[in-house]
Scaffold this motif. Structure first.
Motif, PDB file in Angstrom:
ATOM      1  N   LYS A   1      -3.395   3.947  -4.542  1.00 52.16           N
ATOM      2  CA  LYS A   1      -3.734   4.144  -3.128  1.00 52.16           C
ATOM      3  C   LYS A   1      -5.167   4.632  -2.976  1.00 52.16           C
ATOM      4  O   LYS A   1      -5.901   4.172  -2.093  1.00 52.16           O
ATOM      5  CB  LYS A   1      -2.774   5.157  -2.490  1.00 52.16           C
ATOM      6  N   PHE A   2      -5.544   5.571  -3.809  1.00 52.04           N
ATOM      7  CA  PHE A   2      -6.915   6.088  -3.746  1.00 52.04           C
ATOM      8  C   PHE A   2      -7.932   4.978  -4.008  1.00 52.04           C
ATOM      9  O   PHE A   2      -8.959   4.876  -3.326  1.00 52.04           O
ATOM     10  CB  PHE A   2      -7.096   7.217  -4.763  1.00 52.04           C
TER      11      PHE A   2
ATOM     12  N   PHE B   1       0.834  -1.213   0.000  1.00 56.90           N
ATOM     13  CA  PHE B   1       0.000   0.000   0.000  1.00 56.90           C
ATOM     14  C   PHE B   1       0.863   1.256   0.000  1.00 56.90           C
ATOM     15  O   PHE B   1       0.624   2.197  -0.754  1.00 56.90           O
ATOM     16  CB  PHE B   1      -0.924  -0.011   1.212  1.00 56.90           C
ATOM     17  N   LEU B   2       1.886   1.272   0.852  1.00 57.23           N
ATOM     18  CA  LEU B   2       2.725   2.468   0.962  1.00 57.23           C
ATOM     19  C   LEU B   2       3.506   2.744  -0.322  1.00 57.23           C
ATOM     20  O   LEU B   2       3.739   3.893  -0.682  1.00 57.23           O
ATOM     21  CB  LEU B   2       3.697   2.317   2.138  1.00 57.23           C
TER      22      LEU B   2
ATOM     23  N   LEU C   1     -10.108  -3.578 -10.669  1.00 55.75           N
ATOM     24  CA  LEU C   1      -9.451  -3.839 -11.957  1.00 55.75           C
ATOM     25  C   LEU C   1      -8.807  -2.569 -12.509  1.00 55.75           C
ATOM     26  O   LEU C   1      -7.725  -2.626 -13.124  1.00 55.75           O
ATOM     27  CB  LEU C   1     -10.472  -4.386 -12.950  1.00 55.75           C
ATOM     28  N   PHE C   2      -9.464  -1.431 -12.291  1.00 57.08           N
ATOM     29  CA  PHE C   2      -8.862  -0.170 -12.710  1.00 57.08           C
ATOM     30  C   PHE C   2      -7.526   0.046 -12.007  1.00 57.08           C
ATOM     31  O   PHE C   2      -6.527   0.447 -12.624  1.00 57.08           O
ATOM     32  CB  PHE C   2      -9.812   0.989 -12.414  1.00 57.08           C
ATOM     33  N   GLY C   3      -7.490  -0.213 -10.682  1.00 54.51           N
ATOM     34  CA  GLY C   3      -6.228  -0.102  -9.959  1.00 54.51           C
ATOM     35  C   GLY C   3      -5.190  -1.069 -10.475  1.00 54.51           C
ATOM     36  O   GLY C   3      -3.993  -0.745 -10.544  1.00 54.51           O
ATOM     37  N   THR C   4      -5.633  -2.271 -10.871  1.00 60.10           N
ATOM     38  CA  THR C   4      -4.708  -3.256 -11.419  1.00 60.10           C
ATOM     39  C   THR C   4      -4.108  -2.783 -12.731  1.00 60.10           C
ATOM     40  O   THR C   4      -2.884  -2.870 -12.948  1.00 60.10           O
ATOM     41  CB  THR C   4      -5.450  -4.586 -11.632  1.00 60.10           C
ATOM     42  N   VAL C   5      -4.939  -2.295 -13.611  1.00 61.62           N
ATOM     43  CA  VAL C   5      -4.450  -1.800 -14.901  1.00 61.62           C
ATOM     44  C   VAL C   5      -3.475  -0.649 -14.702  1.00 61.62           C
ATOM     45  O   VAL C   5      -2.424  -0.569 -15.356  1.00 61.62           O
ATOM     46  CB  VAL C   5      -5.640  -1.380 -15.789  1.00 61.62           C
ATOM     47  N   TRP C   6      -3.822   0.252 -13.772  1.00 55.81           N
ATOM     48  CA  TRP C   6      -2.940   1.393 -13.519  1.00 55.81           C
ATOM     49  C   TRP C   6      -1.595   0.921 -12.974  1.00 55.81           C
ATOM     50  O   TRP C   6      -0.530   1.426 -13.366  1.00 55.81           O
ATOM     51  CB  TRP C   6      -3.610   2.351 -12.543  1.00 55.81           C
ATOM     52  N   GLY C   7      -1.606  -0.051 -12.070  1.00 55.06           N
ATOM     53  CA  GLY C   7      -0.363  -0.572 -11.521  1.00 55.06           C
ATOM     54  C   GLY C   7       0.490  -1.263 -12.565  1.00 55.06           C
ATOM     55  O   GLY C   7       1.722  -1.135 -12.568  1.00 55.06           O
ATOM     56  N   ILE C   8      -0.143  -2.002 -13.469  1.00 54.55           N
ATOM     57  CA  ILE C   8       0.606  -2.665 -14.536  1.00 54.55           C
ATOM     58  C   ILE C   8       1.214  -1.635 -15.481  1.00 54.55           C
ATOM     59  O   ILE C   8       2.350  -1.791 -15.949  1.00 54.55           O
ATOM     60  CB  ILE C   8      -0.312  -3.643 -15.290  1.00 54.55           C
ATOM     61  N   MET C   9       0.482  -0.569 -15.753  1.00 55.74           N
ATOM     62  CA  MET C   9       1.044   0.499 -16.573  1.00 55.74           C
ATOM     63  C   MET C   9       2.290   1.087 -15.921  1.00 55.74           C
ATOM     64  O   MET C   9       3.298   1.357 -16.597  1.00 55.74           O
ATOM     65  CB  MET C   9      -0.010   1.594 -16.786  1.00 55.74           C
TER      66      MET C   9
END
Length: 239
Positions: free
Chosen positions: A30-31, A22-23, A156-164
């Motif tokens: 995080k949001f 998370f950190l 899933l949006f957070g997942t896509v953003w993290g993969i980007m």
């Protein structure tokens, strides 16, 4: 010594615990995580409230039906609960009895031409009361349905953003090693996990409470029909 310090530094940067993920996550991820956690807490509050309330409603309905079918005076029962009905079934009964008493005070129940209209009014006020009371009981169900259907996609949006972000790290460092890719992928999958953590209980609770409330609504409908039939027979006996 330098290599040892680098290893220690990398382990500190790439903390793979849940708190560490998370950190280290991007501000957008995080949001998303905080939003999903807040939605999960909200859903669990609704779940506990609904679980307690459904049990209380069924116990109150059992007690009221025992009093209603005990053979006592309906006027006495109305005097006990009419001013402040404690549950939807008592409120439905009080609405019907109130309309009945108004008609009786005006002498409408003794007029043959007015009896059909009186029966319709009694049925109508009981139906309106049931709809209003059930609306109060069902508050919060929309939240469960919304979280259950949307939380996985938010995760899933957070997942896509993290993969980007992971691909951007690969491009910036020109390194495709697991040490570069793994942290971003882990953060992304963590967002999906939180989404499922919020969605699964919400969906399960929504299905259960929908079934429970549908049964309770059917119980109210049956009671209103039986009470209306009693009043109808009483009107017929006065002809």
């Amino acid at each position: 010594m330098i290599e040892t310090a680098q290893v220690v530094g990398q382990s500190a940067v790439h903390n793979m615990s849940m708190w560490g993920l998370f950190l280290q996550a991007d501000v957008i991820v995080k949001f998303v995580m905080l939003l999903l956690l807040a939605a999960s807490v909200w859903c669990w509050a609704i779940i506990f409230e609904k679980w307690i309330r459904v049990r209380r409603l069924n116990r109150a309905a059992d007690a009221f039906e025992d009093a209603f079918w005990s053979g006592g005076s309906l006027d006495d029962l109305y005097d006990q609960v009419g001013a402040n009905p404690p549950d939807p079934m008592a409120a439905t009964f009080a609405a019907g009895m109130k309309e009945w008493r108004i008609a009786a005070d005006r002498g409408l129940s003794a007029s043959g031409s007015m009896r059909a209209g009186l029966q319709q009014r009694i049925d109508r006020v009981m139906q309106v009361t049931m709809t209003r009371e059930l609306g109060r009981v069902e508050r919060g169900m929309t939240v469960l349905a919304s979280v259950g259907s949307t939380a996985p996609f938010v995760g899933l949006f957070g997942t896509v953003w993290g993969i980007m972000n992971s691909f951007q790290s690969i491009a910036a460092q020109a390194d495709t090693s697991l040490a570069v890719v793994a942290p971003g992928i882990a953060e992304a999958l963590f967002a999906t996990a939180i989404g499922l953590f919020a969605a699964i209980p919400a969906t399960t609770a929504y299905n259960k409470f929908s079934n429970d409330l549908n049964k309770y609504a059917e119980r109210l409908e049956n009671f209103a029909g039986e009470f209306g039939a009693i009043l109808s027979r009483y009107l017929e006996d006065r002809t």
